[in-house]
Design a protein around this motif. Sequence first.
Motif, PDB file in Angstrom:
ATOM      1  N   ARG A  68       0.775  -1.139  -0.074  1.00 15.36           N
ATOM      2  CA  ARG A  68      -0.132   0.089  -0.011  1.00 15.36           C
ATOM      3  C   ARG A  68       0.892   1.247   0.040  1.00 15.36           C
ATOM      4  NH1 ARG A  68      -5.222   1.323   0.956  1.00 15.36           N
ATOM      5  NH2 ARG A  68      -5.772  -1.136   1.543  1.00 15.36           N
ATOM      6  N   ASP A  71       4.204   3.297  -5.551  1.00 15.40           N
ATOM      7  CA  ASP A  71       3.882   4.037  -6.807  1.00 15.40           C
ATOM      8  C   ASP A  71       4.374   2.965  -8.035  1.00 15.40           C
ATOM      9  OD1 ASP A  71       2.950   6.323  -5.906  1.00 15.40           O
ATOM     10  OD2 ASP A  71       5.001   7.005  -5.373  1.00 15.40           O
ATOM     11  N   GLN A  73       4.485   2.461 -12.241  1.00 15.23           N
ATOM     12  CA  GLN A  73       4.354   3.175 -13.930  1.00 15.23           C
ATOM     13  C   GLN A  73       4.443   2.053 -14.768  1.00 15.23           C
ATOM     14  OE1 GLN A  73       4.019   6.325 -14.473  1.00 15.23           O
ATOM     15  NE2 GLN A  73       3.956   6.949 -12.569  1.00 15.23           N
ATOM     16  N   ALA A  90      -6.786   0.459 -14.075  1.00 20.81           N
ATOM     17  CA  ALA A  90      -5.756   0.736 -13.352  1.00 20.81           C
ATOM     18  C   ALA A  90      -6.393   1.778 -12.184  1.00 20.81           C
ATOM     19  CB  ALA A  90      -4.826   1.844 -14.066  1.00 20.81           C
ATOM     20  N   GLU A  91      -7.421   2.444 -12.434  1.00 15.64           N
ATOM     21  CA  GLU A  91      -8.170   3.404 -11.276  1.00 15.64           C
ATOM     22  C   GLU A  91      -8.741   2.417 -10.263  1.00 15.64           C
ATOM     23  OE1 GLU A  91     -11.724   6.583 -10.767  1.00 15.64           O
ATOM     24  OE2 GLU A  91     -10.759   6.378 -12.829  1.00 15.64           O
ATOM     25  N   SER A  94      -5.968   0.822  -8.140  1.00 20.27           N
ATOM     26  CA  SER A  94      -5.551   1.507  -7.258  1.00 20.27           C
ATOM     27  C   SER A  94      -6.376   1.866  -5.885  1.00 20.27           C
ATOM     28  CB  SER A  94      -4.993   3.040  -7.834  1.00 20.27           C
ATOM     29  OG  SER A  94      -4.204   2.908  -8.878  1.00 20.27           O
ATOM     30  N   GLU A  95      -7.657   2.023  -6.392  1.00 23.68           N
ATOM     31  CA  GLU A  95      -8.646   2.113  -5.144  1.00 23.68           C
ATOM     32  C   GLU A  95      -8.798   0.960  -4.540  1.00 23.68           C
ATOM     33  OE1 GLU A  95     -13.358   3.572  -4.745  1.00 23.68           O
ATOM     34  OE2 GLU A  95     -12.608   3.105  -6.667  1.00 23.68           O
ATOM     35  N   THR A  97      -6.736  -1.451  -3.874  1.00 24.74           N
ATOM     36  CA  THR A  97      -5.376  -2.032  -2.949  1.00 24.74           C
ATOM     37  C   THR A  97      -4.540  -0.959  -2.486  1.00 24.74           C
ATOM     38  OG1 THR A  97      -4.008  -1.522  -5.056  1.00 24.74           O
ATOM     39  CG2 THR A  97      -4.955  -3.676  -4.941  1.00 24.74           C
ATOM     40  N   ILE A  99      -2.222   0.976  -4.011  1.00 24.91           N
ATOM     41  CA  ILE A  99      -1.247   0.979  -4.728  1.00 24.91           C
ATOM     42  C   ILE A  99      -1.419   2.020  -5.764  1.00 24.91           C
ATOM     43  CG2 ILE A  99       0.331  -0.169  -6.231  1.00 24.91           C
ATOM     44  CD1 ILE A  99      -0.041  -2.689  -4.519  1.00 24.91           C
ATOM     45  N   ASN A 100      -0.573   3.111  -5.893  1.00 26.76           N
ATOM     46  CA  ASN A 100      -0.904   3.998  -6.951  1.00 26.76           C
ATOM     47  C   ASN A 100      -0.240   3.608  -8.319  1.00 26.76           C
ATOM     48  OD1 ASN A 100      -1.684   5.776  -4.645  1.00 26.76           O
ATOM     49  ND2 ASN A 100       0.445   6.083  -4.194  1.00 26.76           N
ATOM     50  N   LEU A 101      -1.004   3.059  -9.151  1.00 24.85           N
ATOM     51  CA  LEU A 101      -0.782   2.514 -10.530  1.00 24.85           C
ATOM     52  C   LEU A 101      -1.393   3.707 -11.504  1.00 24.85           C
ATOM     53  CD1 LEU A 101      -0.091   0.308 -12.466  1.00 24.85           C
ATOM     54  CD2 LEU A 101      -2.328  -0.718 -12.233  1.00 24.85           C
ATOM     55  N   THR A 102      -0.279   3.932 -12.376  1.00 21.56           N
ATOM     56  CA  THR A 102      -0.383   4.702 -13.483  1.00 21.56           C
ATOM     57  C   THR A 102      -0.170   4.111 -14.605  1.00 21.56           C
ATOM     58  OG1 THR A 102       0.193   6.819 -12.209  1.00 21.56           O
ATOM     59  CG2 THR A 102       0.261   6.887 -14.583  1.00 21.56           C
TER      60      THR A 102
END
Length: 334
Positions: A68, A71, A73, A90-91, A94-95, A97, A99-102
């Motif tokens: 958690r 980041d 990419q 991806a959104e 991220s919501e 987990t 985890i900030n996935l781009t």
Amino acid sequence: MQKHYNKFKLTTLAAGLMLASGTLSAQEQDTRAIAERLVDEHFQNSTLSREEQIEELMWFANAAEPFRGMDIQTVAEGLTTHVYESEVLAEAFSELTGINLTHNIIGEGDVVDTMQNQMQSGNSIYDGFVNDTDSIGTHIRYGTTINLTEAMENEWADYTLPTLDLDDFIGLQYGTGPDGSLYQLPTQQFANLYWFRYDWFQREDLQEQFREIYGYDLGVPTNWTAYQDIAEFFTEHVGEIDGTKVYGHMDYGRRDPSLGWRFHDSWLSMAGMGSPGVPSGNPVDDWGIRVNEESQPVGASVSRGGATNSPASVFAMQKRSTGYVISPHPKPRA
């Protein structure tokens, strides 16, 4: 899908254990609410029941807890499939987990160039790439690509869904290396389709005319010769139907940036270039490249054992350059 890393901070998060039944904590209740909403909003088309989907998403969230705030990419070319991954999946990931996935979308050529740069330089640009399985030999030779088979059985075992059935993937053989291990998971496929005017193929006068000229029945082609004959028939012998000029076709009707690729991985092989074998010709593949016993490329030209300039390739190129174009007013049926 190619999972390629230099600084391996990206971990495949998949299910392995289902959450035990019982009272949910406040955090688990929040997570379940998110999972329920994601299932209802995005994941309706599934062989799993709604509750099975929710339980699976709950496990994703639970397995991701150590990561958690991380980041990540990733990158892919701008196909509709990957845009959906970027804007929806991806959104949602991220919501669910934390985890900030781009998931970045760039041009196809840029994906290849960036990936090559990362493999050669060792500089970490993206944590994961979605790229064509045509590059699997390059990945293996560079030694910078994760062996998914080994990882899922060892260091990724706790993050791999026990119910994951790899046979569910279409085209899995294309992401499998010569050592029998999996290096890429398919995320989308290109299908070869043959479109034709069903009503024309059913006309008795055209069927009779075709049979008289070519000596067999007009129908969906099952080999290169029939493909060529049908294109020639409608272009040269039929020419006009109901006052409209018509054409048979053998390939693309206009120039396209991807045509250089397609000449190799579709057009030349359709003419008979290359060897039979899985996944796409062995020892000479559908690009005309010959490999040795270690699956290392040794030559593309005929003089080096390949087939890129073979008679079948020359024939295909001549047919494309002089060949037939698609009707300007088609009403095709598959």
